[in-house]
Scaffold this motif. Structure first.
Motif, PDB file in Angstrom:
ATOM      1  N   UNK A  59      -5.357   0.265  -5.059  1.00 17.36           N
ATOM      2  CA  UNK A  59      -5.732   0.858  -3.774  1.00 17.36           C
ATOM      3  C   UNK A  59      -7.196   0.601  -3.449  1.00 17.36           C
ATOM      4  N   UNK A  60      -8.036   0.460  -4.485  1.00 20.27           N
ATOM      5  CA  UNK A  60      -9.455   0.196  -4.244  1.00 20.27           C
ATOM      6  C   UNK A  60      -9.690  -1.201  -3.677  1.00 20.27           C
ATOM      7  N   UNK A  61      -8.723  -2.086  -3.848  1.00 20.14           N
ATOM      8  CA  UNK A  61      -8.847  -3.448  -3.334  1.00 20.14           C
ATOM      9  C   UNK A  61      -8.253  -3.604  -1.937  1.00 20.14           C
TER      10      UNK A  61
ATOM     11  N   UNK B 239      -5.430   6.890   5.798  1.00 16.94           N
ATOM     12  CA  UNK B 239      -4.739   6.659   4.526  1.00 16.94           C
ATOM     13  C   UNK B 239      -4.939   7.853   3.594  1.00 16.94           C
ATOM     14  N   UNK B 240      -6.161   8.352   3.554  1.00 18.79           N
ATOM     15  CA  UNK B 240      -6.439   9.501   2.689  1.00 18.79           C
ATOM     16  C   UNK B 240      -5.704  10.745   3.170  1.00 18.79           C
TER      17      UNK B 240
ATOM     18  N   UNK C  45       0.828  -1.206   0.000  1.00 15.66           N
ATOM     19  CA  UNK C  45       0.000   0.000   0.000  1.00 15.66           C
ATOM     20  C   UNK C  45       0.865   1.259   0.000  1.00 15.66           C
ATOM     21  N   UNK C  46       1.881   1.281   0.823  1.00 13.49           N
ATOM     22  CA  UNK C  46       2.776   2.441   0.887  1.00 13.49           C
ATOM     23  C   UNK C  46       3.490   2.636  -0.451  1.00 13.49           C
ATOM     24  N   UNK C  47       3.968   1.525  -1.037  1.00 10.18           N
ATOM     25  CA  UNK C  47       4.631   1.604  -2.343  1.00 10.18           C
ATOM     26  C   UNK C  47       3.722   2.228  -3.381  1.00 10.18           C
ATOM     27  N   UNK C  48       2.478   1.757  -3.437  1.00  9.23           N
ATOM     28  CA  UNK C  48       1.553   2.221  -4.461  1.00  9.23           C
ATOM     29  C   UNK C  48       1.168   3.681  -4.232  1.00  9.23           C
ATOM     30  N   UNK C  49       0.972   4.078  -2.984  1.00  6.91           N
ATOM     31  CA  UNK C  49       0.650   5.476  -2.695  1.00  6.91           C
ATOM     32  C   UNK C  49       1.756   6.409  -3.175  1.00  6.91           C
ATOM     33  N   UNK C  50       2.995   6.026  -2.938  1.00  6.03           N
ATOM     34  CA  UNK C  50       4.124   6.853  -3.364  1.00  6.03           C
ATOM     35  C   UNK C  50       4.227   6.862  -4.889  1.00  6.03           C
ATOM     36  N   UNK C  51       4.064   5.688  -5.498  1.00  8.95           N
ATOM     37  CA  UNK C  51       4.129   5.597  -6.957  1.00  8.95           C
ATOM     38  C   UNK C  51       3.091   6.487  -7.632  1.00  8.95           C
ATOM     39  N   UNK C  52       1.853   6.378  -7.173  1.00  4.45           N
ATOM     40  CA  UNK C  52       0.790   7.122  -7.846  1.00  4.45           C
ATOM     41  C   UNK C  52       0.941   8.624  -7.625  1.00  4.45           C
ATOM     42  N   UNK C  53       1.520   9.018  -6.508  1.00  6.72           N
ATOM     43  CA  UNK C  53       1.813  10.438  -6.280  1.00  6.72           C
ATOM     44  C   UNK C  53       2.813  10.943  -7.311  1.00  6.72           C
ATOM     45  N   UNK C  54       3.871  10.184  -7.537  1.00  9.28           N
ATOM     46  CA  UNK C  54       4.876  10.573  -8.521  1.00  9.28           C
ATOM     47  C   UNK C  54       4.282  10.626  -9.925  1.00  9.28           C
ATOM     48  N   UNK C  55       3.390   9.684 -10.235  1.00 10.13           N
ATOM     49  CA  UNK C  55       2.800   9.636 -11.573  1.00 10.13           C
ATOM     50  C   UNK C  55       1.867  10.817 -11.825  1.00 10.13           C
TER      51      UNK C  55
ATOM     52  N   UNK D 204      -9.238  12.745  -7.898  1.00 12.92           N
ATOM     53  CA  UNK D 204      -9.764  11.718  -8.796  1.00 12.92           C
ATOM     54  C   UNK D 204      -9.245  10.334  -8.420  1.00 12.92           C
ATOM     55  N   UNK D 205      -7.971  10.245  -8.089  1.00 12.06           N
ATOM     56  CA  UNK D 205      -7.399   8.956  -7.704  1.00 12.06           C
ATOM     57  C   UNK D 205      -8.037   8.430  -6.430  1.00 12.06           C
ATOM     58  N   UNK D 206      -8.233   9.305  -5.456  1.00  8.39           N
ATOM     59  CA  UNK D 206      -8.894   8.899  -4.207  1.00  8.39           C
ATOM     60  C   UNK D 206     -10.311   8.422  -4.500  1.00  8.39           C
ATOM     61  N   UNK D 207     -11.009   9.133  -5.384  1.00  3.24           N
ATOM     62  CA  UNK D 207     -12.365   8.734  -5.756  1.00  3.24           C
ATOM     63  C   UNK D 207     -12.369   7.334  -6.367  1.00  3.24           C
ATOM     64  N   UNK D 208     -11.415   7.061  -7.250  1.00  4.18           N
ATOM     65  CA  UNK D 208     -11.329   5.734  -7.870  1.00  4.18           C
ATOM     66  C   UNK D 208     -11.010   4.664  -6.836  1.00  4.18           C
ATOM     67  N   UNK D 209     -10.184   5.004  -5.863  1.00  4.61           N
ATOM     68  CA  UNK D 209      -9.791   4.012  -4.854  1.00  4.61           C
ATOM     69  C   UNK D 209     -10.930   3.673  -3.890  1.00  4.61           C
ATOM     70  N   UNK D 210     -11.973   4.488  -3.898  1.00  5.43           N
ATOM     71  CA  UNK D 210     -13.118   4.248  -3.007  1.00  5.43           C
ATOM     72  C   UNK D 210     -14.307   3.622  -3.730  1.00  5.43           C
ATOM     73  N   UNK D 211     -14.158   3.315  -5.000  1.00  7.49           N
ATOM     74  CA  UNK D 211     -15.287   2.821  -5.775  1.00  7.49           C
ATOM     75  C   UNK D 211     -15.673   1.384  -5.429  1.00  7.49           C
ATOM     76  N   UNK D 212     -14.684   0.596  -5.047  1.00  8.99           N
ATOM     77  CA  UNK D 212     -14.967  -0.804  -4.738  1.00  8.99           C
ATOM     78  C   UNK D 212     -14.927  -1.033  -3.248  1.00  8.99           C
ATOM     79  N   UNK D 213     -15.661  -2.016  -2.741  1.00  9.61           N
ATOM     80  CA  UNK D 213     -15.586  -2.328  -1.318  1.00  9.61           C
ATOM     81  C   UNK D 213     -14.183  -2.766  -0.933  1.00  9.61           C
ATOM     82  N   UNK D 214     -13.753  -2.373   0.251  1.00 10.37           N
ATOM     83  CA  UNK D 214     -12.449  -2.805   0.740  1.00 10.37           C
ATOM     84  C   UNK D 214     -12.448  -4.316   0.932  1.00 10.37           C
ATOM     85  N   UNK D 215     -11.325  -4.939   0.519  1.00  6.42           N
ATOM     86  CA  UNK D 215     -11.246  -6.391   0.600  1.00  6.42           C
ATOM     87  C   UNK D 215     -10.134  -6.877   1.522  1.00  6.42           C
ATOM     88  N   UNK D 216      -9.036  -6.137   1.534  1.00  2.30           N
ATOM     89  CA  UNK D 216      -7.893  -6.623   2.309  1.00  2.30           C
ATOM     90  C   UNK D 216      -7.037  -5.442   2.735  1.00  2.30           C
TER      91      UNK D 216
END
Length: 246
Positions: free
Chosen positions: A181-183, A190-191, A130-140, A233-245
């Motif tokens: 992140x949505x999964x 986190x937000x 999760x930390x890796x992906x948060x940092x990656x998507x920030x850079x992108x 927008x990224x946060x919105x996309x990450x909240x579209x699906x129910x949390x799974x893990x």
């Protein structure tokens, strides 16, 4: 600002992402230097410090990221994620190669160490995927405004073609990372972390490369507004699906 939340790619599962990355890989950019005119000394001084730094960030071997991806895939059963992430890393390395080719054409030296890249790499290794992906998507997200600005700094057709390809690729990257992140479990903390990470990074990037952004038509307010808009927008996309893990 592009409305990434409206893209049909947001419905992709990892098998579809593998297909997308494979197809995109077959359409590699062939940078044409035949129409290049010599850059002025001022242009060289303006653009190459940031190009060196961004090339450094695009060029990771992804070893730690791939280990985290394999661990997460093993826990969740999302086995296609590992292959999708492998193709993502390859695409990032292609970006690095495009920038390296441009630097080589102008005989620009590589950057041995980048403070910003070093901070990003350390942050990515603080915790799990999760930390890796948060940092990656920030850079992108920040890369979108950077390559947009960089493309306006010179009349170099080769550089413009590279920036156009980067912008084309980074938009799906944001959707890909946001899907992951949505999964995962999405807590308010986190937000908050994502907002703080973005704001601190924006200040650091502006301080380091504001001349490029200004030459590319960005004011500080516009720079903040656009990047924070992509974050929303990224946060919105990450909240579209129910949390799974977690």
């Amino acid at each position: 600002m592009v409305r990434i939340t409206e893209s049909a790619m947001n419905g992709f599962g990892y098998k579809e992402w593998v297909g997308y990355f494979k197809a995109n890989n077959r359409r590699k950019l062939e940078v044409d230097f035949s129409q290049e005119q010599a850059l002025s000394a001022e242009e060289i001084k303006l653009i190459f410090p940031s190009i060196r730094a961004f090339r450094k960030g695009e060029g990771s071997d992804g070893a730690h990221l791939m280990e985290a991806a394999k661990t997460w895939a093993g826990k969740t059963g999302e086995q296609d994620y590992v292959e999708a992430m492998l193709w993502f890393v390859r695409e990032e390395n292609l970006h690095s190669a495009y920038l390296k080719g441009y630097m080589d054409f102008y005989q620009a030296k590589e950057l041995e160490h980048s403070f910003l890249d070093g901070v990003f790499r350390r942050l990515r290794k603080l915790a799990g995927l999760k930390c890796e992906v948060m940092v990656l998507v920030t850079a992108e997200m920040i890369a979108l405004t950077y390559y947009d600005a960089l493309s306006e700094c010179t009349d170099s057709p080769a550089l413009k073609s590279i920036c156009q390809r980067m912008l084309h690729d980074e938009l799906p990257h944001i959707m890909f990372q946001s899907h992951t992140l949505s999964l995962m479990e999405n807590r308010p903390s986190d937000r908050l972390c994502r907002i703080l990470l973005m704001e601190v990074t924006l200040l650091a990037v502006w301080c380091a490369f504001h001349k490029v952004y200004r030459a590319g038509g960005y004011t500080f307010l516009c720079f903040l507004k656009e990047n924070l808009g992509y974050l929303r927008q990224s946060v919105s996309l990450s909240l579209r699906l129910p949390s799974k893990t977690a």
